[in-house]
Design a protein around this motif. Structure first.
Motif, mmCIF file in Angstrom:
data_model
loop_
_atom_site.group_PDB
_atom_site.id
_atom_site.type_symbol
_atom_site.label_atom_id
_atom_site.label_comp_id
_atom_site.label_asym_id
_atom_site.label_seq_id
_atom_site.Cartn_x
_atom_site.Cartn_y
_atom_site.Cartn_z
ATOM 1 N N SER A 207 -2.339 86.189 107.837
ATOM 2 C CA SER A 207 -3.071 86.617 106.659
ATOM 3 C C SER A 207 -3.785 85.405 106.110
ATOM 4 O O SER A 207 -3.586 84.289 106.555
ATOM 5 C CB SER A 207 -2.113 87.200 105.602
ATOM 6 N N ASP A 208 -4.644 85.646 105.119
ATOM 7 C CA ASP A 208 -5.369 84.541 104.506
ATOM 8 C C ASP A 208 -4.792 84.197 103.144
ATOM 9 O O ASP A 208 -5.452 83.557 102.332
ATOM 10 C CB ASP A 208 -6.858 84.866 104.395
ATOM 11 N N THR A 209 -3.539 84.613 102.876
ATOM 12 C CA THR A 209 -2.931 84.354 101.586
ATOM 13 C C THR A 209 -2.806 82.858 101.315
ATOM 14 O O THR A 209 -3.048 82.390 100.198
ATOM 15 C CB THR A 209 -1.547 85.024 101.493
ATOM 16 N N GLY A 210 -2.408 82.095 102.330
ATOM 17 C CA GLY A 210 -2.240 80.659 102.128
ATOM 18 C C GLY A 210 -3.528 79.987 101.719
ATOM 19 O O GLY A 210 -3.561 79.176 100.784
ATOM 20 N N SER A 211 -4.623 80.327 102.400
ATOM 21 C CA SER A 211 -5.908 79.734 102.064
ATOM 22 C C SER A 211 -6.387 80.189 100.696
ATOM 23 O O SER A 211 -6.978 79.408 99.943
ATOM 24 C CB SER A 211 -6.948 80.087 103.134
ATOM 25 N N ILE A 212 -6.170 81.458 100.359
ATOM 26 C CA ILE A 212 -6.551 81.940 99.031
ATOM 27 C C ILE A 212 -5.760 81.213 97.958
ATOM 28 O O ILE A 212 -6.298 80.863 96.898
ATOM 29 C CB ILE A 212 -6.334 83.464 98.939
ATOM 30 N N PHE A 213 -4.490 80.949 98.223
ATOM 31 C CA PHE A 213 -3.653 80.289 97.218
ATOM 32 C C PHE A 213 -4.100 78.846 96.984
ATOM 33 O O PHE A 213 -4.275 78.420 95.835
ATOM 34 C CB PHE A 213 -2.184 80.325 97.656
ATOM 35 N N THR A 214 -4.280 78.080 98.049
ATOM 36 C CA THR A 214 -4.679 76.684 97.863
ATOM 37 C C THR A 214 -6.083 76.583 97.284
ATOM 38 O O THR A 214 -6.342 75.743 96.411
ATOM 39 C CB THR A 214 -4.615 75.931 99.204
ATOM 40 N N LEU A 215 -6.988 77.443 97.750
ATOM 41 C CA LEU A 215 -8.321 77.452 97.164
ATOM 42 C C LEU A 215 -8.272 77.900 95.715
ATOM 43 O O LEU A 215 -9.017 77.391 94.867
ATOM 44 C CB LEU A 215 -9.239 78.378 97.969
ATOM 45 N N GLY A 216 -7.371 78.843 95.415
ATOM 46 C CA GLY A 216 -7.234 79.309 94.043
ATOM 47 C C GLY A 216 -6.758 78.216 93.103
ATOM 48 O O GLY A 216 -7.187 78.156 91.943
ATOM 49 N N LEU A 217 -5.868 77.355 93.568
ATOM 50 C CA LEU A 217 -5.438 76.237 92.726
ATOM 51 C C LEU A 217 -6.622 75.364 92.331
ATOM 52 O O LEU A 217 -6.724 74.911 91.187
ATOM 53 C CB LEU A 217 -4.391 75.403 93.467
ATOM 54 N N VAL A 218 -7.529 75.140 93.294
ATOM 55 C CA VAL A 218 -8.709 74.330 93.010
ATOM 56 C C VAL A 218 -9.640 75.061 92.049
ATOM 57 O O VAL A 218 -10.083 74.502 91.032
ATOM 58 C CB VAL A 218 -9.448 73.981 94.314
ATOM 59 N N CYS A 219 -9.951 76.331 92.346
ATOM 60 C CA CYS A 219 -10.917 77.080 91.540
ATOM 61 C C CYS A 219 -10.389 77.385 90.145
ATOM 62 O O CYS A 219 -11.149 77.348 89.170
ATOM 63 C CB CYS A 219 -11.296 78.372 92.264
ATOM 64 N N PHE A 220 -9.109 77.703 90.025
ATOM 65 C CA PHE A 220 -8.523 77.948 88.707
ATOM 66 C C PHE A 220 -8.658 76.700 87.831
ATOM 67 O O PHE A 220 -9.153 76.767 86.699
ATOM 68 C CB PHE A 220 -7.043 78.322 88.848
ATOM 69 N N THR A 221 -8.191 75.566 88.357
ATOM 70 C CA THR A 221 -8.176 74.345 87.558
ATOM 71 C C THR A 221 -9.589 73.846 87.280
ATOM 72 O O THR A 221 -9.911 73.457 86.146
ATOM 73 C CB THR A 221 -7.375 73.248 88.285
ATOM 74 N N LEU A 222 -10.443 73.860 88.284
ATOM 75 C CA LEU A 222 -11.813 73.394 88.095
ATOM 76 C C LEU A 222 -12.605 74.350 87.211
ATOM 77 O O LEU A 222 -13.448 73.912 86.407
ATOM 78 C CB LEU A 222 -12.493 73.243 89.455
ATOM 79 N N GLY A 223 -12.354 75.648 87.322
ATOM 80 C CA GLY A 223 -13.003 76.604 86.436
ATOM 81 C C GLY A 223 -12.618 76.382 84.989
ATOM 82 O O GLY A 223 -13.470 76.417 84.091
ATOM 83 N N ALA A 224 -11.329 76.157 84.741
ATOM 84 C CA ALA A 224 -10.888 75.848 83.377
ATOM 85 C C ALA A 224 -11.531 74.565 82.867
ATOM 86 O O ALA A 224 -11.914 74.454 81.698
ATOM 87 C CB ALA A 224 -9.366 75.731 83.340
ATOM 88 N N MET A 225 -11.703 73.596 83.749
ATOM 89 C CA MET A 225 -12.253 72.310 83.351
ATOM 90 C C MET A 225 -13.734 72.412 82.976
ATOM 91 O O MET A 225 -14.177 71.868 81.953
ATOM 92 C CB MET A 225 -12.045 71.291 84.472
ATOM 93 N N VAL A 226 -14.531 73.111 83.805
ATOM 94 C CA VAL A 226 -15.955 73.216 83.497
ATOM 95 C C VAL A 226 -16.180 74.065 82.246
ATOM 96 O O VAL A 226 -17.126 73.825 81.481
ATOM 97 C CB VAL A 226 -16.748 73.770 84.697
ATOM 98 N N TYR A 227 -15.324 75.058 82.011
ATOM 99 C CA TYR A 227 -15.441 75.819 80.767
ATOM 100 C C TYR A 227 -15.140 74.940 79.562
ATOM 101 O O TYR A 227 -15.823 75.011 78.538
ATOM 102 C CB TYR A 227 -14.496 77.018 80.786
ATOM 103 N N ARG A 228 -14.119 74.101 79.698
ATOM 104 C CA ARG A 228 -13.752 73.191 78.611
ATOM 105 C C ARG A 228 -14.898 72.251 78.266
ATOM 106 O O ARG A 228 -15.069 71.851 77.119
ATOM 107 C CB ARG A 228 -12.499 72.407 79.020
ATOM 108 N N HIS A 229 -15.691 71.883 79.276
ATOM 109 C CA HIS A 229 -16.802 70.968 79.055
ATOM 110 C C HIS A 229 -18.106 71.695 78.744
ATOM 111 O O HIS A 229 -19.160 71.064 78.699
ATOM 112 C CB HIS A 229 -16.984 70.062 80.275
ATOM 113 N N GLY A 230 -18.031 73.018 78.525
ATOM 114 C CA GLY A 230 -19.167 73.737 77.963
ATOM 115 C C GLY A 230 -20.160 74.305 78.936
ATOM 116 O O GLY A 230 -21.342 74.422 78.596
#
Length: 384
Positions: A207-230
């Motif tokens: 399955s692609d769960t592992g790749s979705i999870f590791t990519l999700g860690l990046v996108c979740f954190t980076l998405g929160a960061m770019v929102y914080r910076h406006g």
């Protein structure tokens, strides 16, 4: 002697609320319908024994594959940061009651997986939210370190199939979900000689769960960061430009190169598409900074306001269409490619129509309402 006039007392300000960003719901709605464009090929309602035009199917799938799933993942990270900021304005501890929300999302994902579709990502998103909620407590420099470690792990998992050999001893796999690419090719058998490699390969091959999870860690954190910076605010013009330059400048050429080379490892989906997803986010944020929400934006925002309900609804409609069309006389009459496109347009229109009618009478979607009631019940304070 005149009576002094007492100035009116200032009205209390609700610090727990922030003006709603109009483009936020539009982008979220686009991400929801974009995932339908990616998943519509998995329902295979018009396929049967007929052969689909592989070239056109690959081209149409490439336009959405991974990009809108990446955008949806980023929007979940942005939503996580919005909730963290709301808790801070209220003076509440974080993550606090958000962990209850993560549990509810996981339950929704389990039910969706059991009764609707088996390619659901809500369970993974629930676990990602649980993890990243604590990551957001770190200083920003440590969050960058976390992103670097998660990104390195993600790239390693994506490249792992290169070390797995088929029965001829040559590297390569057929990536799950690319069902039309495998037509006419012999099935692959895998020779894995190490138990640890078996566990790791199950994350990418089974399955692609592992790749979705590791990519999700990046996108979740980076998405929160770019929102914080406006990135969605007026102050974020420079950030939006840089995100568009990097996102489109890296994502589109890389994704196009993977597509033209006909790779079947999922590199385009898991390596190139996330860059493009960030570019789409910045582009739409910049577009709606200068222009009002038009007709298309209003309809997308309706889907975005009840994103969870619309996401589940489109999967339900896809499954119903798959069973109904597959056993009806309509299936042999339509070309598989045209039929699949029509199915996407009809389901998308029904989802938008449902959101439009529902929000005329209720302030939130049905699943969002169930969420709210369940959340209040689980977090209510019992009297001593």
């Amino acid at each position: 002697m005149s009576t002094p006039v007492t100035p009116p007392l200032p009205q209390p300000v609700d610090l727990s609320k922030r003006p709603r960003i109009a483009s936020l719901d539009v982008i979220r709605g686009l991400a929801i319908l974009g995932t339908l464009a990616s998943n519509i090929w998995l329902f295979q309602a018009f396929f049967g024994e007929r052969v689909i035009d592989v070239r056109w199917a690959e081209l149409l799938s490439w336009t959405s594959e991974g990009k809108f799933l990446g955008l949806l993942t980023i929007m979940f990270g942005i939503g996580l940061e919005i909730q963290r900021q709301a808790a801070a304005r209220r003076g509440l501890r974080w993550p606090g009651t958000y962990l209850v929300r993560a549990g509810l999302l996981f339950l929704d994902g389990v039910l969706n997986y059991i009764f609707v579709v088996q390619f659901d990502v809500l369970r993974v998103y629930a676990i990602l939210g649980f993890v990243v909620a604590f990551v957001l407590l770190m200083p920003e420099k440590r969050q960058w370190i976390f992103i670097g470690v998660a990104l390195t792990t993600h790239v390693s998992l994506v490249l792992l199939p290169l070390v797995v050999t088929d029965y001829q001893g040559t590297p390569g796999i057929v990536f799950p979900g690319e069902f039309w690419v495998t037509e006419g090719r012999p099935p692959y058998t895998y020779e894995i000689h190490n138990n640890a490699l078996t566990v790791l390969s199950d994350l990418t091959i089974g399955s692609d769960t592992g790749s979705i999870f590791t990519l999700g860690l990046v996108c979740f954190t980076l998405g929160a960061m770019v929102y914080r910076h406006g990135i969605l605010d007026a102050r974020g013009a420079r950030l939006r430009r840089w995100v568009m330059v990097v996102g489109f400048g890296v994502g589109i050429p890389l994704d196009l190169a993977f597509f033209l080379s006909q790779e079947t490892y999922g590199f385009g989906r898991f390596l190139a598409a996330p860059f493009t997803a960030f570019g789409i986010l910045a582009l739409m944020a910049a577009f709606y900074q200068r222009r009002p929400i038009g007709v298309a934006g209003r309809h997308l925002s309706l889907v975005g306001r009840m994103a969870l309900s619309c996401y589940v609804l489109q999967n339900v409609l896809g499954r119903v269409a798959q069973r109904w069309i597959g056993s009806s006389p309509l299936s042999p009459m339509l070309d598989p490619l045209i039929g699949t496109i029509l199915m996407f347009l009809v389901i998308g229109a029904l989802v938008i129509l449902f959101a439009k009618v529902w929000l005329r009478f209720f302030p939130r979607g049905p699943l969002e309402y169930v969420w709210d009631v369940s959340f209040r019940f689980l977090t209510r304070r019992r009297p001593r």
